[in-house]
Each structure stands twice: as structure tokens, then as C-alpha cells.
Design an enzyme around this catalytic site. Structure first.
Site, PDB file in Angstrom:
ATOM      1  N   TYR A 178       7.525  -6.981  23.480  1.00  0.00           N
ATOM      2  CA  TYR A 178       8.617  -5.817  23.120  1.00  0.00           C
ATOM      3  C   TYR A 178       8.148  -4.580  22.692  1.00  0.00           C
ATOM      4  O   TYR A 178       8.344  -3.580  23.225  1.00  0.00           O
ATOM      5  CB  TYR A 178       9.608  -6.345  22.005  1.00  0.00           C
ATOM      6  CG  TYR A 178      10.769  -5.557  21.715  1.00  0.00           C
ATOM      7  CD1 TYR A 178      11.720  -5.618  22.340  1.00  0.00           C
ATOM      8  CD2 TYR A 178      10.893  -4.824  20.587  1.00  0.00           C
ATOM      9  CE1 TYR A 178      12.894  -4.996  22.284  1.00  0.00           C
ATOM     10  CE2 TYR A 178      11.804  -4.220  20.334  1.00  0.00           C
ATOM     11  CZ  TYR A 178      13.060  -4.071  21.140  1.00  0.00           C
ATOM     12  OH  TYR A 178      14.243  -3.365  20.815  1.00  0.00           O
ATOM     13  N   PHE A 233      22.410 -13.136   7.603  1.00  0.00           N
ATOM     14  CA  PHE A 233      22.871 -13.046   6.427  1.00  0.00           C
ATOM     15  C   PHE A 233      24.404 -13.126   6.473  1.00  0.00           C
ATOM     16  O   PHE A 233      24.953 -13.791   5.656  1.00  0.00           O
ATOM     17  CB  PHE A 233      22.618 -11.737   5.429  1.00  0.00           C
ATOM     18  CG  PHE A 233      21.102 -12.066   5.220  1.00  0.00           C
ATOM     19  CD1 PHE A 233      20.271 -12.781   5.188  1.00  0.00           C
ATOM     20  CD2 PHE A 233      20.377 -10.549   4.719  1.00  0.00           C
ATOM     21  CE1 PHE A 233      18.912 -12.874   5.127  1.00  0.00           C
ATOM     22  CE2 PHE A 233      19.233 -10.518   4.362  1.00  0.00           C
ATOM     23  CZ  PHE A 233      18.400 -11.702   4.532  1.00  0.00           C
ATOM     24  N   GLY A 244      10.939 -10.778   0.641  1.00  0.00           N
ATOM     25  CA  GLY A 244      12.088  -9.839   0.609  1.00  0.00           C
ATOM     26  C   GLY A 244      11.820  -8.520   0.220  1.00  0.00           C
ATOM     27  O   GLY A 244      12.634  -7.573   0.131  1.00  0.00           O
ATOM     28  N   ARG A 265      14.034  -2.224   5.428  1.00  0.00           N
ATOM     29  CA  ARG A 265      14.570  -1.586   6.752  1.00  0.00           C
ATOM     30  C   ARG A 265      15.638  -0.633   6.373  1.00  0.00           C
ATOM     31  O   ARG A 265      16.176  -0.485   5.338  1.00  0.00           O
ATOM     32  CB  ARG A 265      15.199  -2.785   7.600  1.00  0.00           C
ATOM     33  CG  ARG A 265      14.354  -3.956   8.387  1.00  0.00           C
ATOM     34  CD  ARG A 265      13.011  -3.259   9.128  1.00  0.00           C
ATOM     35  NE  ARG A 265      12.393  -4.352   9.699  1.00  0.00           N
ATOM     36  CZ  ARG A 265      11.316  -4.875   9.217  1.00  0.00           C
ATOM     37  NH1 ARG A 265      11.027  -4.452   8.157  1.00  0.00           N
ATOM     38  NH2 ARG A 265      10.655  -5.580  10.026  1.00  0.00           N
ATOM     39  N   PRO A 267       6.761  -5.869  10.439  1.00  0.00           N
ATOM     40  CA  PRO A 267       6.494  -4.658   9.758  1.00  0.00           C
ATOM     41  C   PRO A 267       6.986  -4.530   8.177  1.00  0.00           C
ATOM     42  O   PRO A 267       8.139  -4.902   7.976  1.00  0.00           O
ATOM     43  CB  PRO A 267       7.405  -3.556  10.521  1.00  0.00           C
ATOM     44  CG  PRO A 267       7.471  -4.074  11.813  1.00  0.00           C
ATOM     45  CD  PRO A 267       7.567  -5.587  11.587  1.00  0.00           C
ATOM     46  N   ARG A 268       6.061  -4.232   7.388  1.00  0.00           N
ATOM     47  CA  ARG A 268       6.350  -3.999   6.097  1.00  0.00           C
ATOM     48  C   ARG A 268       7.534  -3.132   5.535  1.00  0.00           C
ATOM     49  O   ARG A 268       8.138  -3.298   4.713  1.00  0.00           O
ATOM     50  CB  ARG A 268       4.873  -3.403   5.242  1.00  0.00           C
ATOM     51  CG  ARG A 268       4.012  -4.481   5.179  1.00  0.00           C
ATOM     52  CD  ARG A 268       4.352  -5.808   4.436  1.00  0.00           C
ATOM     53  NE  ARG A 268       4.664  -5.164   3.167  1.00  0.00           N
ATOM     54  CZ  ARG A 268       5.500  -6.222   2.371  1.00  0.00           C
ATOM     55  NH1 ARG A 268       5.915  -7.334   2.799  1.00  0.00           N
ATOM     56  NH2 ARG A 268       6.048  -5.905   1.299  1.00  0.00           N
TER      57      ARG A 268
HETATM   58  P1  NAD Z   1      21.473  -7.082  23.164  1.00  0.00           P
HETATM   59  O1  NAD Z   1      20.591  -7.925  23.446  1.00  0.00           O
HETATM   60  O2  NAD Z   1      22.827  -7.162  22.543  1.00  0.00           O
HETATM   61  O3  NAD Z   1      21.669  -5.990  24.435  1.00  0.00           O
HETATM   62  C1  NAD Z   1      20.812  -6.151  25.647  1.00  0.00           C
HETATM   63  C2  NAD Z   1      21.735  -6.450  26.977  1.00  0.00           C
HETATM   64  O4  NAD Z   1      20.566  -6.349  27.809  1.00  0.00           O
HETATM   65  C3  NAD Z   1      22.146  -7.715  26.931  1.00  0.00           C
HETATM   66  O5  NAD Z   1      23.710  -7.439  27.379  1.00  0.00           O
HETATM   67  C4  NAD Z   1      21.506  -8.617  27.971  1.00  0.00           C
HETATM   68  O6  NAD Z   1      22.107  -9.629  28.773  1.00  0.00           O
HETATM   69  C5  NAD Z   1      20.915  -7.367  28.700  1.00  0.00           C
HETATM   70  N1  NAD Z   1      19.590  -7.774  29.564  1.00  0.00           N
HETATM   71  C6  NAD Z   1      18.302  -8.011  28.735  1.00  0.00           C
HETATM   72  N2  NAD Z   1      17.481  -8.286  30.130  1.00  0.00           N
HETATM   73  C7  NAD Z   1      18.189  -7.813  31.117  1.00  0.00           C
HETATM   74  C8  NAD Z   1      17.735  -7.708  32.524  1.00  0.00           C
HETATM   75  N3  NAD Z   1      16.467  -8.116  32.960  1.00  0.00           N
HETATM   76  N4  NAD Z   1      18.624  -7.178  33.409  1.00  0.00           N
HETATM   77  C9  NAD Z   1      19.959  -6.879  33.020  1.00  0.00           C
HETATM   78  N5  NAD Z   1      20.474  -7.125  31.781  1.00  0.00           N
HETATM   79  C10 NAD Z   1      19.456  -7.554  30.866  1.00  0.00           C
HETATM   80  O7  NAD Z   1      20.776  -5.680  22.221  1.00  0.00           O
HETATM   81  P2  NAD Z   1      21.128  -4.285  21.672  1.00  0.00           P
HETATM   82  O8  NAD Z   1      21.043  -4.488  20.164  1.00  0.00           O
HETATM   83  O9  NAD Z   1      22.502  -3.870  22.085  1.00  0.00           O
HETATM   84  O10 NAD Z   1      20.125  -3.462  22.193  1.00  0.00           O
HETATM   85  C11 NAD Z   1      20.158  -2.548  23.414  1.00  0.00           C
HETATM   86  C12 NAD Z   1      18.991  -1.678  23.527  1.00  0.00           C
HETATM   87  O11 NAD Z   1      18.874  -1.015  22.451  1.00  0.00           O
HETATM   88  C13 NAD Z   1      17.949  -2.403  23.854  1.00  0.00           C
HETATM   89  O12 NAD Z   1      17.178  -1.887  24.755  1.00  0.00           O
HETATM   90  C14 NAD Z   1      17.050  -2.784  22.569  1.00  0.00           C
HETATM   91  O13 NAD Z   1      15.635  -2.680  22.919  1.00  0.00           O
HETATM   92  C15 NAD Z   1      17.296  -1.203  22.213  1.00  0.00           C
HETATM   93  N6  NAD Z   1      17.351  -1.202  20.479  1.00  0.00           N
HETATM   94  C16 NAD Z   1      18.347  -1.800  19.762  1.00  0.00           C
HETATM   95  C17 NAD Z   1      18.068  -1.860  18.139  1.00  0.00           C
HETATM   96  C18 NAD Z   1      19.059  -2.747  17.421  1.00  0.00           C
HETATM   97  O14 NAD Z   1      18.672  -2.517  16.319  1.00  0.00           O
HETATM   98  N7  NAD Z   1      20.250  -3.003  17.816  1.00  0.00           N
HETATM   99  C19 NAD Z   1      16.929  -1.368  17.778  1.00  0.00           C
HETATM  100  C20 NAD Z   1      15.992  -0.673  18.706  1.00  0.00           C
HETATM  101  C21 NAD Z   1      16.147  -0.503  19.892  1.00  0.00           C
HETATM  102  N1  UDP Z   2      14.665 -11.214   8.075  1.00  0.00           N
HETATM  103  C1  UDP Z   2      14.926 -12.158   6.986  1.00  0.00           C
HETATM  104  N2  UDP Z   2      15.704 -13.229   7.226  1.00  0.00           N
HETATM  105  C2  UDP Z   2      16.368 -13.535   8.311  1.00  0.00           C
HETATM  106  C3  UDP Z   2      16.102 -12.435   9.612  1.00  0.00           C
HETATM  107  C4  UDP Z   2      15.262 -11.582   9.420  1.00  0.00           C
HETATM  108  O1  UDP Z   2      14.492 -11.953   5.914  1.00  0.00           O
HETATM  109  O2  UDP Z   2      17.290 -14.409   8.640  1.00  0.00           O
HETATM  110  C5  UDP Z   2      13.819 -10.186   8.005  1.00  0.00           C
HETATM  111  C6  UDP Z   2      12.658  -9.971   8.918  1.00  0.00           C
HETATM  112  O3  UDP Z   2      11.620 -10.836   8.593  1.00  0.00           O
HETATM  113  C7  UDP Z   2      12.334  -8.493   8.864  1.00  0.00           C
HETATM  114  C8  UDP Z   2      13.827  -7.890   8.602  1.00  0.00           C
HETATM  115  O4  UDP Z   2      14.609  -9.155   7.937  1.00  0.00           O
HETATM  116  O5  UDP Z   2      11.686  -8.224   7.940  1.00  0.00           O
HETATM  117  C9  UDP Z   2      14.507  -7.386   9.883  1.00  0.00           C
HETATM  118  O6  UDP Z   2      14.378  -8.516  10.807  1.00  0.00           O
HETATM  119  P1  UDP Z   2      15.306  -8.367  12.185  1.00  0.00           P
HETATM  120  O7  UDP Z   2      14.898  -9.289  12.980  1.00  0.00           O
HETATM  121  O8  UDP Z   2      16.599  -7.811  11.866  1.00  0.00           O
HETATM  122  O9  UDP Z   2      14.826  -6.915  12.817  1.00  0.00           O
HETATM  123  P2  UDP Z   2      12.994  -6.141  13.072  1.00  0.00           P
HETATM  124  O10 UDP Z   2      12.252  -7.029  12.307  1.00  0.00           O
HETATM  125  O11 UDP Z   2      13.173  -6.231  14.490  1.00  0.00           O
HETATM  126  O12 UDP Z   2      13.325  -4.927  12.473  1.00  0.00           O
END
Ligand code: NAD
Ligand code: UDP
Ligand code: UDP
Length: 319
Positions: free
Chosen positions: A143, A189, A205, A209, A270-271
Site C-alpha cells: 500500500y 471500536f 494504545g 492518529r 506507525p507510532r
Molecule cells: P474503500 O475501501 O471504502 O474504497 C475503495 C474503493 O475502491 C472500493 O469501493 C473498492 O471496491 C474499490 N476498488 C478497489 N480496488 C479496485 C480496483 N482494482 N478496480 C476498481 N475498483 C477498486 O476505501 P476509502 O476509505 O473510501 O478510500 C478511498 C481512497 O482514499 C483510497 O485510494 C485510499 O487509499 C485513500 N485513503 C483513504 C484514507 C481513509 O482513512 N479512509 C486515508 C488515506 C487514503
Molecule cells: N488499531 C487498534 N485496534 C483496532 C484497529 C486498529 O488499536 O481494532 C490501531 C492500529 O494498530 C493503528 C491505529 O489503530 O495504530 C489506526 O489503525 P487503522 O487500521 O485504522 O489505520 P492506519 O494504521 O492505517 O492508520
């Protein structure tokens, strides 16, 4: 305007589509339904200005559009690590195809990048100049490195082919429509508290974030798309919480009797993470407006309604 949203049936994509449709645009939603769901866009299916295409972006596709919000990619660690090779293909081949499409039809493309490009950051808060601390061979790399090469591709198409790009580095975003089995911390949660099971805190914990409510994020994405700045621009809420603080907040709001259970910290977790949003403020005049308590309340209500419709769920009925 005719606008393509890849990943439009997902969490952020479907909220974005709601706003684009409300503004009167013609929207094409492209999704392979890996983590997205038809119910998220159900209300638009009969609208003549809306079109849904089931398609995997790792395969080429020809469409005529003016803007592309490129969001397709699983975002939760559980889902992107389930098939890591596919995650790399989605980020590399998928982004290449969308940039090829943007080049052919002269569309502007906004890439949904991520704070994960900073890896386990050594500077805090994270500014866009920081180049990151990413493990190339870890379980999150499909990713993190996938998004890093997606950014590289976007900037190379910009320099080489003059494709108009916009790059958003999105920090942890939450809200209604997250999947109940999503695996991300807010949904875990909330679902655990509603079901009366223990909240699973990974590690001690103390990792942090910063959580942005989805409506704020969507406004930021649209402002970036329609503004003059290429980016990258951090989009997120700078209010930082430890994961234990988040667990306690959810516990208090949903079910004060629920327990907290410590589980092992996943590899390369990530911390600390918090966006420096000076660029977003000065370049886009954007900053989040929804505080955590308010956003959590809306998220909890959505999960409560959804879980209540599943007969096998026992839901805590207080609050
Ligand atoms: P999500 O998983 O709900 O949405 C992703 C969508 O992409 C889904 O509908 C999935 O079916 C579709 N998808 C995945 N692979 C595909 C493929 N090969 N072809 C066509 N469709 C595909 O996630 P989200 O939280 O809505 O995230 C959307 C975007 O924002 C992502 O690119 C994610 O990396 C980015 N993003 C989200 C967060 C967050 O906290 N939600 C943080 C950072 C970046
Ligand atoms: N996390 C947690 N319990 C859970 C899911 C996630 O303590 O049930 C922690 C995880 O280890 C991370 C933070 O919450 O430190 C955010 O996790 P998430 O998967 O939401 O996003 P990301 O790590 O990609 O920021
Ligand atoms: N592509 C696509 N739709 C289009 C135009 C291109 O899916 O409308 C794909 C194309 O098949 C290729 C990628 O985007 O895999 C990159 O296209 P580009 O034209 O930049 O490169 P080339 O096809 O010359 O390798």
C-alpha cells in the site's frame, strides 16, 4: 461537468458522489466492488445523470470525461494486506490506466494518496516536504510503496505529457458507511462497543492518529480538484489522539460498561501521525470543521441503524 470517480462505491467515493450529484454534475462511478458496495450509491442508480460501471482499473478502459477523482484502492490494512500483489497492481497498473485515460481525453486527475507515504514518520507533524520513512519489504509496503509510485506516475505524466494532476495526501478519515468488518480503528471500536464486546486496542494504545470526518475531507478534495495547485497537499484533521483515548471516547459514548482488551501491535504500525495542514489552509482556504465527538456521534448512529437491521446482532441500546 462529466466526472469519473474510481472507487466510487466505497466509503469516501460514495460521499464524494453525493456532493457531485447534488451540484448537478454527470457522474460515472467505476468500481469492482472489492470493498465497495452498491448500497452506498443506491439512491443514484435511477438518476439519468449517474452511471455505474463494474470494472477493475487494472484493465484499460475508454471513457470521455473532464475530471477524474482516482480513489480506487482498498484503504484498510486488513483489506489491502489480504491480496498484497493485487494492491500493488491496483496502485501501479490502475493508476497508469487512469493517467493514460486522462492524457487521452485531456481530463484533470486527482490522485487519492495517503499519509502512509510518510511511513513511520521521524518528523512530527508531517509536512509535505518530508520524504518519509517507509519499509520497502514489510506487510504495509504494498500500500505505502504502491501509493508512492502512484504519486511518481502522476508527476511523470504531468511533466512528460502535461496531464493536469492534483495529489491529495489523505490522513485517517472516518464516518458513516465504513464497513462493519473494515478492520480500521474507528469502525472496529464502534462496532465492538455496540455489540458489547471488548474494544481491541493494539499495543499499549499510546500510538497516535488524527481523525478527519468524511464531509470535511470531501470538501477538501473538491477544493483541491478545482483549484490551481498541483500538490501534494495534506488533507486531514490535525487534532491528534492516542488510540487509547479514542477507545475511551467511544466507550463513553456508546457503552460505558464495555471492556478494553490489549492485543499485539501489528508490524510496522506507525507510532505517531498528524498532518501539518498549513498548505491546505493557505492554498485551498480549507480546514476541518467537525470535531471528533460530533463526527463519532454521526458514525455511531449510522452503525447502530445498520447493525440493528442484522438479526444476529445484539446491540447495546443505551445513549
Ligand atoms: P474503500 O475501501 O471504502 O474504497 C475503495 C474503493 O475502491 C472500493 O469501493 C473498492 O471496491 C474499490 N476498488 C478497489 N480496488 C479496485 C480496483 N482494482 N478496480 C476498481 N475498483 C477498486 O476505501 P476509502 O476509505 O473510501 O478510500 C478511498 C481512497 O482514499 C483510497 O485510494 C485510499 O487509499 C485513500 N485513503 C483513504 C484514507 C481513509 O482513512 N479512509 C486515508 C488515506 C487514503
Ligand atoms: N488499531 C487498534 N485496534 C483496532 C484497529 C486498529 O488499536 O481494532 C490501531 C492500529 O494498530 C493503528 C491505529 O489503530 O495504530 C489506526 O489503525 P487503522 O487500521 O485504522 O489505520 P492506519 O494504521 O492505517 O492508520
Ligand atoms: N489507457 C486506458 N484508457 C485510455 C487510454 C489509455 O485505459 O483511454 C491505458 C492504456 O491501455 C495504457 C495506459 O493507460 O495501459 C497508459 O496509457 P498511455 O497512452 O500513457 O501509454 P501507452 O498506451 O502508450 O503505453
Amino acid at each position: 461537468m462529466r466526472i469519473l470517480v474510481t472507487g466510487g462505491a466505497g466509503f469516501i467515493g460514495s460521499h464524494l458522489i453525493d456532493r457531485l450529484m447534488t451540484q448537478g454534475h454527470e457522474v460515472i462511478c467505476l468500481d469492482n466492488f472489492y470493498t465497495g458496495h452498491k448500497r452506498n450509491i443506491l439512491k443514484w442508480l435511477d438518476n439519468p445523470y449517474f452511471e455505474l460501471i463494474r470494472h477493475d482499473i487494472t484493465e484499460p478502459i475508454r471513457l470521455e470525461v473532464e475530471q477524474i477523482y482516482h480513489l480506487a484502492c482498498p484503504a484498510s490494512p486488513v483489506h489491502y494486506q489480504f491480496n498484497p500483489v493485487k494492491t500493488v497492481k491496483t496502485n501501479v497498473l490502475g493508476t497508469l490506466n487512469m493517467l493514460g485515460l486522462a492524457k487521452r481525453v485531456k481530463a484533470r486527475l486527482l490522485l487519492a494518496s495517503t499519509s502512509e507515504v510518510y511511513g513511520d514518520p521521524e518528523i512530527h507533524p508531517q509536512t509535505e516536504e518530508y520524504r518519509g520513512n517507509v519499509n520497502t519489504i514489510g506487510i504495509r509496503s504494498c500500500y505505502d510503496e504502491g501509493k508512492r509510485i502512484a504519486e511518481t506516475l502522476a508527476f511523470d505524466y504531468y511533466r512528460q505529457n502535461h496531464v493536469e494532476i492534483r495529489v491529495a495526501r489523505i490522513f485517517n478519515t472516518y464516518g458513516p458507511r465504513m464497513l462493519e468488518n473494515d478492520g480500521r480503528v474507528v469502525s472496529n471500536f464502534v462496532v465492538q462497543a455496540l455489540r458489547g464486546t471488548a474494544l481491541t486496542v493494539y499495543g499499549d494504545g499510546s500510538q497516535t492518529r488524527s481523525f478527519c470526518y468524511v464531509s470535511d475531507l470531501v470538501k477538501g478534495l473538491m477544493r483541491l480538484m478545482n483549484g490551481e495547485h498541483t500538490g501534494p497537499i495534506n488533507l486531514g484533521n490535525p487534532d491528534e489522539y492516542t488510540i487509547l483515548e479514542l477507545a475511551e471516547a467511544v466507550q463513553k459514548m456508546v457503552n460505558p460498561d464495555s471492556k478494553i482488551k490489549l492485543e499485539p501491535l501489528p508490524e510496522d504500525d506507525p507510532r505517531r501521525r498528524r498532518p501539518d495542514i498549513t498548505r491546505a489552509k493557505t492554498w485551498l482556504d480549507w480546514e476541518p470543521t467537525i470535531p471528533l465527538q460530533e463526527g463519532l456521534q454521526l458514525t455511531i448512529e449510522d452503525f447502530r441503524d445498520r447493525l440493528a437491521s442484522l438479526p444476529e446482532n445484539r446491540i447495546h441500546s443505551d445513549s
